[in-house]
Design a protein around this motif. Structure first.
Motif, PDB file in Angstrom:
ATOM      1  N   GLY A 201      53.133  30.414  39.905  1.00 49.26           N
ATOM      2  CA  GLY A 201      53.631  31.147  38.743  1.00 49.26           C
ATOM      3  C   GLY A 201      52.493  31.640  37.864  1.00 49.26           C
ATOM      4  O   GLY A 201      52.534  32.766  37.346  1.00 49.26           O
ATOM      5  N   GLY A 202      51.466  30.801  37.684  1.00 53.15           N
ATOM      6  CA  GLY A 202      50.300  31.224  36.913  1.00 53.15           C
ATOM      7  C   GLY A 202      49.581  32.385  37.564  1.00 53.15           C
ATOM      8  O   GLY A 202      49.146  33.331  36.893  1.00 53.15           O
ATOM      9  N   LEU A 203      49.466  32.335  38.897  1.00 54.08           N
ATOM     10  CA  LEU A 203      48.811  33.436  39.615  1.00 54.08           C
ATOM     11  C   LEU A 203      49.631  34.721  39.495  1.00 54.08           C
ATOM     12  O   LEU A 203      49.070  35.809  39.285  1.00 54.08           O
ATOM     13  N   ALA A 204      50.946  34.592  39.614  1.00 55.93           N
ATOM     14  CA  ALA A 204      51.802  35.773  39.486  1.00 55.93           C
ATOM     15  C   ALA A 204      51.672  36.403  38.097  1.00 55.93           C
ATOM     16  O   ALA A 204      51.626  37.628  37.952  1.00 55.93           O
ATOM     17  N   LEU A 205      51.586  35.565  37.067  1.00 53.89           N
ATOM     18  CA  LEU A 205      51.416  36.075  35.703  1.00 53.89           C
ATOM     19  C   LEU A 205      50.075  36.785  35.556  1.00 53.89           C
ATOM     20  O   LEU A 205      49.992  37.859  34.930  1.00 53.89           O
ATOM     21  N   ALA A 206      49.023  36.193  36.135  1.00 49.69           N
ATOM     22  CA  ALA A 206      47.692  36.798  36.042  1.00 49.69           C
ATOM     23  C   ALA A 206      47.647  38.160  36.724  1.00 49.69           C
ATOM     24  O   ALA A 206      46.978  39.088  36.254  1.00 49.69           O
ATOM     25  N   VAL A 207      48.352  38.297  37.837  1.00 52.93           N
ATOM     26  CA  VAL A 207      48.376  39.575  38.547  1.00 52.93           C
ATOM     27  C   VAL A 207      49.276  40.580  37.838  1.00 52.93           C
ATOM     28  O   VAL A 207      48.994  41.789  37.813  1.00 52.93           O
ATOM     29  N   ALA A 208      50.361  40.087  37.228  1.00 53.75           N
ATOM     30  CA  ALA A 208      51.331  40.992  36.602  1.00 53.75           C
ATOM     31  C   ALA A 208      50.817  41.589  35.291  1.00 53.75           C
ATOM     32  O   ALA A 208      51.142  42.739  34.975  1.00 53.75           O
ATOM     33  N   LEU A 209      50.019  40.855  34.552  1.00 59.37           N
ATOM     34  CA  LEU A 209      49.581  41.351  33.239  1.00 59.37           C
ATOM     35  C   LEU A 209      48.827  42.681  33.324  1.00 59.37           C
ATOM     36  O   LEU A 209      49.114  43.596  32.542  1.00 59.37           O
ATOM     37  N   PRO A 210      47.861  42.832  34.249  1.00 55.15           N
ATOM     38  CA  PRO A 210      47.164  44.124  34.323  1.00 55.15           C
ATOM     39  C   PRO A 210      48.058  45.278  34.778  1.00 55.15           C
ATOM     40  O   PRO A 210      47.680  46.445  34.661  1.00 55.15           O
ATOM     41  N   LEU A 211      49.242  44.956  35.322  1.00 53.29           N
ATOM     42  CA  LEU A 211      50.164  45.993  35.770  1.00 53.29           C
ATOM     43  C   LEU A 211      51.277  46.261  34.764  1.00 53.29           C
ATOM     44  O   LEU A 211      52.097  47.155  34.972  1.00 53.29           O
ATOM     45  N   SER A 212      51.299  45.462  33.698  1.00 55.17           N
ATOM     46  CA  SER A 212      52.382  45.550  32.725  1.00 55.17           C
ATOM     47  C   SER A 212      52.046  46.533  31.602  1.00 55.17           C
ATOM     48  O   SER A 212      50.912  47.004  31.487  1.00 55.17           O
ATOM     49  N   PRO A 213      53.039  46.842  30.755  1.00 55.39           N
ATOM     50  CA  PRO A 213      52.763  47.709  29.597  1.00 55.39           C
ATOM     51  C   PRO A 213      51.751  47.116  28.624  1.00 55.39           C
ATOM     52  O   PRO A 213      51.221  47.835  27.773  1.00 55.39           O
ATOM     53  N   LEU A 214      51.465  45.807  28.740  1.00 54.06           N
ATOM     54  CA  LEU A 214      50.497  45.152  27.855  1.00 54.06           C
ATOM     55  C   LEU A 214      49.056  45.373  28.311  1.00 54.06           C
ATOM     56  O   LEU A 214      48.122  44.979  27.602  1.00 54.06           O
ATOM     57  N   ALA A 215      48.862  45.959  29.475  1.00 50.56           N
ATOM     58  CA  ALA A 215      47.535  46.056  30.076  1.00 50.56           C
ATOM     59  C   ALA A 215      46.524  46.728  29.158  1.00 50.56           C
ATOM     60  O   ALA A 215      45.422  46.209  28.944  1.00 50.56           O
ATOM     61  N   ALA A 216      46.886  47.885  28.604  1.00 52.78           N
ATOM     62  CA  ALA A 216      45.938  48.620  27.762  1.00 52.78           C
ATOM     63  C   ALA A 216      45.551  47.819  26.531  1.00 52.78           C
ATOM     64  O   ALA A 216      44.380  47.772  26.136  1.00 52.78           O
ATOM     65  N   GLY A 217      46.534  47.165  25.895  1.00 54.47           N
ATOM     66  CA  GLY A 217      46.254  46.367  24.713  1.00 54.47           C
ATOM     67  C   GLY A 217      45.367  45.172  24.998  1.00 54.47           C
ATOM     68  O   GLY A 217      44.644  44.702  24.116  1.00 54.47           O
ATOM     69  N   LEU A 218      45.398  44.677  26.237  1.00 52.26           N
ATOM     70  CA  LEU A 218      44.569  43.530  26.629  1.00 52.26           C
ATOM     71  C   LEU A 218      43.227  43.963  27.207  1.00 52.26           C
ATOM     72  O   LEU A 218      42.423  43.117  27.599  1.00 52.26           O
ATOM     73  N   GLY A 219      42.992  45.265  27.279  1.00 55.78           N
ATOM     74  CA  GLY A 219      41.709  45.763  27.772  1.00 55.78           C
ATOM     75  C   GLY A 219      41.636  45.933  29.267  1.00 55.78           C
ATOM     76  O   GLY A 219      40.534  46.050  29.824  1.00 55.78           O
TER      77      GLY A 219
END
Length: 339
Positions: A279-297
């Motif tokens: 689950g942690g790995l899935a979250l790590a991979v999903a964040l750069p693909l999510s709408p939050l990606a730009a805000g997280l750099g």
């Protein structure tokens, strides 16, 4: 049994002690009486306690001398008693045990009190303690090797890259996801070698493990840097995305490899732990693909970069499987003896 050697220390006569031992099926022959102990110095008694398992007609002071002699020989000693004359030995032992129906002074001297009238509780407690210790050591090994590897990587990257490989927010996000994914470790299964024998703290083994596994992690981080910087010519945002994913994947998936001393495919992890890790790995991979990606750099990654990162992660896991055998030392003995 399980690396625990039982010694019977009693104030009863030798005949009674031998009868009880025979009824219990314990393998013990040599016996020391209180009169014989009285004629031995502390050094002489310490020389005998390794081989003698039965003690009869002993006084409270002699029980304490036996416990201290075992400790002087380097053993970890547990003493179980319920009477007033057992209290000094209970107090002197590394682990003093008594029972719920014992005298007040015996219960006051004890570190633990058994509420169930069954010695299987002691055996279950030893097994659970060893399982807990083994899982604590897994976390320490993983934490030290991961953190040291990341520090080496960041230090080398600062000499080479014209920008930070991860922003402060991404570093904190990396640590948060990694720590959350480790929350299932207390539930993990353990190898038979970890619970079949007593274990002792071995700082040299921990240093050796870190010295082998941390540089291995850094090597693959630097290979990832080189590929993204010189092969794919990524901009800083995409570069950080690639290393974030590679770093999270290697840190999380290597847990499946180094959680066991044998081949990882022969040891099934606990489902709770496996679920949290994946689950942690899935979250790590999903964040750069999510709408939050730009805000997280984070920035978009081309498919060839995904394929390259996946290949590097698989190569790292294969190398970690091969390197873990010299990195993981045998279980350090620390015998627990009870009287």
């Amino acid at each position: 049994m399980a690396g625990v050697r039982v010694k019977v220390v009693s104030g009863d006569s030798p005949a009674v002690v031998r009868h009880v031992v025979a009824a219990l099926g314990l393998q013990a022959t040599e016996l020391l009486s209180g009169d014989e102990i009285a004629g031995l110095s502390d050094a002489a008694l310490a020389a005998r306690v390794d081989t003698v398992d039965l003690y009869a007609r002993v006084s409270p002071d002699q029980k304490t001398r036996i416990v201290r002699a075992l400790i002087a020989r380097g053993h970890t000693v547990g003493f179980l008693g319920d009477g007033i004359n057992d209290a000094p030995a209970i107090r002197a032992a590394d682990v003093g045990l008594s029972v719920d129906g014992a005298t007040d002074i015996a219960r006051e001297a004890a570190d633990m009190i058994l509420l169930a009238p069954d010695l299987e509780v002691v055996a279950a407690g030893v097994a659970e303690g060893r399982r807990t210790y083994a899982n604590i050591m897994k976390y320490i090994r993983m934490g030290t090797s991961s953190n040291v590897g990341n520090m080496v990587t960041m230090a080398l990257a600062s000499l080479w890259l014209p920008f930070l490989p991860l922003t402060p927010v991404q570093v904190l996000l990396n640590n948060l996801i990694y720590d959350l994914s480790q929350a299932g470790l207390p539930f993990d299964r353990t190898d038979a070698a970890d619970v079949g024998q007593p274990q002792g703290w071995d700082m040299h083994a921990l240093i050796r493990f870190t010295a082998i596994m941390a540089p291995l992690s850094s090597v693959f981080d630097l290979l990832t840097f080189a590929a993204m910087r010189h092969l794919f010519h990524l901009d800083p945002a995409a570069f950080r995305t690639g290393w974030f994913i590679e770093s999270m994947a290697t840190q999380i998936l290597v847990v499946f490899v180094i959680r066991t001393r044998g081949p990882f495919w022969r040891s099934r992890p606990d489902p709770v732990m496996a679920g949290l890790l994946l689950g942690g790995l899935a979250l790590a991979v999903a964040l750069p693909l999510s709408p939050l990606a730009a805000g997280l750099g984070f920035g978009p990654l081309p498919l060839p970069v995904w394929a390259c990162v996946s290949g590097l992660v698989l190569a790292y896991l294969a190398m970690a499987e091969g390197c873990k055998r010299p990195a993981l030392s045998p279980v350090s003995p620390s015998p627990l003896r009870s009287g």
